[in-house]
Design an enzyme around this catalytic site. Sequence first.
Site, PDB file in Angstrom:
ATOM      1  N   ARG A  58      47.283  31.611  45.935  1.00  0.00           N
ATOM      2  CA  ARG A  58      48.585  31.211  46.428  1.00  0.00           C
ATOM      3  C   ARG A  58      48.616  31.099  47.960  1.00  0.00           C
ATOM      4  O   ARG A  58      47.737  31.699  48.591  1.00  0.00           O
ATOM      5  CB  ARG A  58      49.495  32.420  46.141  1.00  0.00           C
ATOM      6  N   LYS A 200      54.471  32.277  39.582  1.00  0.00           N
ATOM      7  CA  LYS A 200      55.026  33.289  40.550  1.00  0.00           C
ATOM      8  C   LYS A 200      56.615  32.851  41.125  1.00  0.00           C
ATOM      9  O   LYS A 200      57.221  33.509  41.455  1.00  0.00           O
ATOM     10  CB  LYS A 200      54.328  33.341  41.652  1.00  0.00           C
ATOM     11  N   HIS A 219      56.099  44.030  38.267  1.00  0.00           N
ATOM     12  CA  HIS A 219      54.736  43.313  38.451  1.00  0.00           C
ATOM     13  C   HIS A 219      53.921  44.366  37.674  1.00  0.00           C
ATOM     14  O   HIS A 219      53.314  45.018  38.372  1.00  0.00           O
ATOM     15  CB  HIS A 219      54.534  42.961  39.984  1.00  0.00           C
ATOM     16  N   SER A 237      45.766  43.966  42.508  1.00  0.00           N
ATOM     17  CA  SER A 237      44.574  43.488  42.038  1.00  0.00           C
ATOM     18  C   SER A 237      43.436  44.545  42.155  1.00  0.00           C
ATOM     19  O   SER A 237      43.271  44.830  43.398  1.00  0.00           O
ATOM     20  CB  SER A 237      44.307  42.283  42.927  1.00  0.00           C
ATOM     21  N   LYS A 241      44.583  46.828  36.172  1.00  0.00           N
ATOM     22  CA  LYS A 241      45.965  47.040  35.347  1.00  0.00           C
ATOM     23  C   LYS A 241      45.836  46.036  33.977  1.00  0.00           C
ATOM     24  O   LYS A 241      46.460  46.549  32.883  1.00  0.00           O
ATOM     25  CB  LYS A 241      47.021  46.095  36.412  1.00  0.00           C
ATOM     26  N   THR A 242      44.920  44.966  34.248  1.00  0.00           N
ATOM     27  CA  THR A 242      44.795  44.335  32.852  1.00  0.00           C
ATOM     28  C   THR A 242      43.680  45.021  31.860  1.00  0.00           C
ATOM     29  O   THR A 242      43.857  45.270  30.779  1.00  0.00           O
ATOM     30  CB  THR A 242      44.105  42.985  33.101  1.00  0.00           C
ATOM     31  N   ASP A 256      51.249  41.095  32.877  1.00  0.00           N
ATOM     32  CA  ASP A 256      51.430  40.830  34.259  1.00  0.00           C
ATOM     33  C   ASP A 256      52.973  40.951  34.805  1.00  0.00           C
ATOM     34  O   ASP A 256      53.266  41.621  35.620  1.00  0.00           O
ATOM     35  CB  ASP A 256      51.113  39.391  34.713  1.00  0.00           C
ATOM     36  N   ARG A 322      40.212  31.272  37.359  1.00  0.00           N
ATOM     37  CA  ARG A 322      41.109  31.728  36.617  1.00  0.00           C
ATOM     38  C   ARG A 322      41.140  31.162  35.200  1.00  0.00           C
ATOM     39  O   ARG A 322      40.832  29.869  34.962  1.00  0.00           O
ATOM     40  CB  ARG A 322      42.568  31.466  37.048  1.00  0.00           C
TER      41      ARG A 322
END
Length: 532
Positions: A58, A200, A219, A237, A241-242, A256, A322
């Site tokens: 981003r 986003k 988030h 990050s 989390k994932t 997400d 990604r």
Amino acid sequence: MGDRTPSFGLDAQGIRTGATVHWNLGTAPLVEQAVLRGEGQLAKDGPLVVKTGKHTGRSANDKFIVRDAETESTVWWGKTNKGMSPEHFAALKADFLTALGSRDTLFVQDLFGGSQPEHRVNVRVINELAWHNLFIRTLLVRPTADDLTGFTPDYTIIDLPSFQADPARHGCRSETVIAVNFTEKLILIGGTKYAGEMKKSVFGILNYLLPADGVMPMHCSANIGANGDTAIFFGLSGTGKTTLSADASRTLIGDDEHGWSDTAVFNFEGGCYAKMINLSPEAEPEIFATSKRFGTVLENVVMDPETRELDFNDNSLAENSRGSYPIDFIPNASEKNLGPVPKNMIFLTADAYGVLPPIAKLTPDQAMYHFLSGYTARVAGTEIGVTEPDATFSTCFGAPFMPRHPSVYGNLLKSRIAKGGVDCWLVNTGWTGGSYGVGHRMPIKATRALLNAALDGSLNDAEFRTDPNFGFQVPVAVPGVDSKILDPRSTWPDPAAYDATARKLVGQFIENFAQFEDAVDEGVRQAAPKAA
């Protein structure tokens, strides 16, 4: 695809173009178009492989929100949310529409942001690249053919990577621009091929709209246990989390972005956007499997031009490689993309200082404090001789995507916690036995055991102690976990060094939270750690 062409077309939006417009194409024709147009190549096992050029993430410094009567008092202006004048946006819009009119081919998708019908937003996305159109179709919620009948967009995104902004004319910083106009319900993205900007942008729309309806945008990742108990996982990050939400014994709602309404936790999206660097079938088997499927889009993953074999360990194109794929590529994904309101809420932090315990229970006030703080500590970069951890505070665990003041989200979260009797936990996936460079990473086996005990309710029956620095409750003993690891001070070879590092971290928390003190009540202020 005539039956997927809406009656409310581009002309109805004041968009004039002589281009061939491809409306709501499916996966196969979009992949075909991307390959025919030279936008990407098929890898050996079927995924589409593309390159995003110089923008591999981003462009946060190139994002602007139009500052007008609608947003003047509703947006949290500052470093994250930077203003653009209506006049500059008008010039930018005029130039975007001119650029659209000169294109030979355009790809348009009509999609939903949000899986719960009463809280979703209709989004139309106009692309000049077929693979961008495939990406956003994959990441948002895909309407049925019946849904598309009479579809009228609430918001429109125009994404033109070839467009070069003019800072003097358009009031931006560079040739790259992401401009959000909440009054006109229009988002313009130019000068970047990084597809995540579209994803986003929709998240930002929902973060702006939903609080007014009492819905909490988050988030976070989310999953459901066998007994119908939903858990949500906040984390920046690198905090897990994932990984921690991808539990084969639990049903995945999403990885997400979610909303928390009166009746459900619902995914904003219909796909996943996973990091691919160093991906392996041993560490992430379900995500790895998606890299071998037609319909997956791989960004900046290195591929052998002859064999079309992928090398996930090669970061020469990007560290942030990604993969995007439909959520149903994950075997245990929720069919409806939603679940019951949560029973447990987990804040994940990778504390590289080695100060925080592996798990702690939070009161609602403490939960709001840590939510507004959004703490993790990243290991210092790759500079030679730099060994100190770097504290990172990203409010609401997603500051770049939150248009409103953080207290709006914090107060909404606190009220939902209280209303639902939600158990709140802080989980440290970072270091123990010392700071980074001295200690070691928290054992994943211990983290999973503690997390499982929290989610199945057994941890509530444990004996707890009060942490002297942060005031939250820390279990003294948990079956299957070395009790020593539960007291971080006891894992350090030098307790005095722990105390000094803890004082440093407490000071950083207090300094960061000063910006929120006037916007929260006394209970939240009292939830702050105490400087020794």
